[in-house]
Design an enzyme around this catalytic site. Structure first.
Site, mmCIF file in Angstrom:
data_model
loop_
_atom_site.group_PDB
_atom_site.id
_atom_site.type_symbol
_atom_site.label_atom_id
_atom_site.label_comp_id
_atom_site.label_asym_id
_atom_site.label_seq_id
_atom_site.Cartn_x
_atom_site.Cartn_y
_atom_site.Cartn_z
ATOM 1 N N PHE A 119 -15.378 1.932 -2.640
ATOM 2 C CA PHE A 119 -16.228 1.537 -3.771
ATOM 3 C C PHE A 119 -15.902 2.300 -5.062
ATOM 4 C CE2 PHE A 119 -20.139 2.265 -6.204
ATOM 5 C CZ PHE A 119 -20.613 0.986 -6.402
ATOM 6 N N VAL A 154 -14.838 -14.820 -3.627
ATOM 7 C CA VAL A 154 -16.199 -15.356 -3.757
ATOM 8 C C VAL A 154 -16.542 -15.775 -5.181
ATOM 9 C CG1 VAL A 154 -17.113 -14.106 -1.739
ATOM 10 C CG2 VAL A 154 -17.341 -13.091 -4.026
ATOM 11 N N LYS A 188 -27.284 -5.515 -9.184
ATOM 12 C CA LYS A 188 -27.976 -5.209 -7.931
ATOM 13 C C LYS A 188 -29.488 -5.454 -8.055
ATOM 14 C CE LYS A 188 -24.496 -4.382 -5.252
ATOM 15 N NZ LYS A 188 -24.250 -5.199 -4.046
ATOM 16 N N ASN A 214 -22.008 -9.334 1.559
ATOM 17 C CA ASN A 214 -21.651 -7.933 1.333
ATOM 18 C C ASN A 214 -20.623 -7.763 0.215
ATOM 19 O OD1 ASN A 214 -20.898 -5.012 2.263
ATOM 20 N ND2 ASN A 214 -18.990 -6.176 2.473
ATOM 21 N N ARG A 230 -10.399 -11.251 -0.107
ATOM 22 C CA ARG A 230 -9.133 -11.672 -0.737
ATOM 23 C C ARG A 230 -7.950 -11.112 0.030
ATOM 24 N NH1 ARG A 230 -10.996 -9.317 -6.356
ATOM 25 N NH2 ARG A 230 -11.510 -7.717 -4.814
ATOM 26 N N TYR A 277 -23.674 -2.796 -13.494
ATOM 27 C CA TYR A 277 -23.696 -2.771 -12.022
ATOM 28 C C TYR A 277 -25.150 -2.772 -11.535
ATOM 29 C CZ TYR A 277 -23.192 -1.388 -7.173
ATOM 30 O OH TYR A 277 -23.283 -1.351 -5.795
ATOM 31 N N PRO A 336 -28.272 0.571 0.328
ATOM 32 C CA PRO A 336 -27.798 1.945 0.544
ATOM 33 C C PRO A 336 -27.656 2.727 -0.766
ATOM 34 C CG PRO A 336 -26.222 0.269 1.364
ATOM 35 C CD PRO A 336 -27.179 -0.401 0.442
ATOM 36 N N GLY A 337 -27.727 4.055 -0.612
ATOM 37 C CA GLY A 337 -27.338 4.965 -1.703
ATOM 38 C C GLY A 337 -25.849 5.251 -1.572
#
Ligand code: NDP
Ligand code: 8X3
Length: 259
Positions: free
Chosen positions: A197, A68, A164, A94, A45, A160, A190-191
């Site tokens: 984020f 998206v 995932k 991503n 964006r 969340y 990933p952790g």
């Protein structure tokens, strides 16, 4: 970033479409792929951030402002890409976010919808419009950014983590649906990675965001980009299905050793 002998040059002039390239992992992936000679199609964006990044990358870039979660916009933007940018070789799904860490029974509907719309529906919209072209051309690789949150759930992570887990299921489903074609499908999970984020998760509370990575050396976006690059540079008969990576100080979502 160096590649193993034999893989050097395999990404030259390939078109890599990175969603969420305006920050963090997406920006690092754009940089890593560009460093290997790929042409980068970037979406987010915040177009001005994409344009700034594009200026410092060594290969050709094309930036598109794209939300998206907006199905019509996704279709319109991808279908009207200029010539030279339509034949996407690698799709890196991503773009994603978390909102809040509330207990489910105290959660905010708007947060839930934003996570589901972005992480699940956004990934579906993009994949649905890009993959048919890959099939027609007889090649392509879809790499999804999942998370350790797609393998385990942690307190307050409810929605969340559900998104995932959905990304993991969709990746496995796409792999099955593309069986018998030359297309590859990978998931990178990933952790803890220090990006924007947690600032986004905590709605701009930078103090709270910083505390997430306090006392540990988190993964960097570049660490993740190196794994994504590895997935994309295997010989054509090799499909990396899923890679989980964590900082050395992390053993699970909740087991973190802080100094
Ligand atoms: P950042 O907040 O730094 O980057 C998120 C990116 O997603 C931004 O470029 C943002 O761009 C983009 N984005 C968010 N919503 C939309 C949207 N509606 N349309 C288009 N782009 C969007 O976080 P990360 O780099 O850490 O996150 C990238 C991915 O990695 C996410 O899927 C996240 O879930 C995942 N992940 C992150 C981990 C971490 O610890 N940081 C660990 C595991 C996975 P813009 O706002 O300009 O639209
Ligand atoms: C991001 C990592 O642990 O905050 O997906 O869920 S975590």
């Amino acid at each position: 970033m160096s590649l193993s002998q034999g893989m050097i040059g395999v990404l030259k002039d390939k078109i890599v479409f990175v969603t969420g390239a305006s920050s963090g992992i997406g920006a690092a992936c754009a940089e890593a792929f560009s460093g290997q000679g790929a042409k980068i199609l970037m979406a987010a964006r915040r177009i001005e951030r994409l344009e700034t990044l594009a200026k410092r990358l060594p290969t050709k870039c094309h930036c598109v402002q794209l939300d998206v979660t907006n199905h019509e916009q996704v279709q319109e933007v991808i279908r009207s890409l200029p010539s030279g940018w339509q034949e996407i070789d690698i799709l890196l799904n991503n773009a994603g976010l978390s909102r809040g860490l509330d207990r489910l029974h105290e959660g905010k509907r708007q947060d839930w919808e934003e996570m589901i719309d972005t992480n699940v529906k956004g990934l579906l919209y993009i994949t649905r419009v890009v993959v048919p072209g890959m099939l027609t051309r007889g090649g392509g690789h879809i790499i999804n950014i999942g998370s350790t949150a797609g393998h385990e759930v942690y307190p307050g992570g409810n929605v969340y983590c559900a998104t995932k887990h959905a990304v993991r299921a969709l990746t496995q489903g796409l792999k099955m649906d593309l069986l018998g074609t030359p297309l590859r499908v990978s998931l990178v999970d990933p952790g803890l990675v220090e990006t924007e984020f947690s600032v986004v998760r905590f709605h701009g509370d930078t103090e709270r965001a910083r505390a997430v990575y306090k006392g540990i050396q988190p993964l960097t976006p570049r660490d993740v980009a190196e794994v994504v690059l590895f997935c994309a540079t295997r010989p054509p008969h090799v499909n990396i299905n899923d890679v989980i990576l964590m900082p050395i100080a992390q053993a699970s979502a909740t087991l973190v050793s802080r100094k």
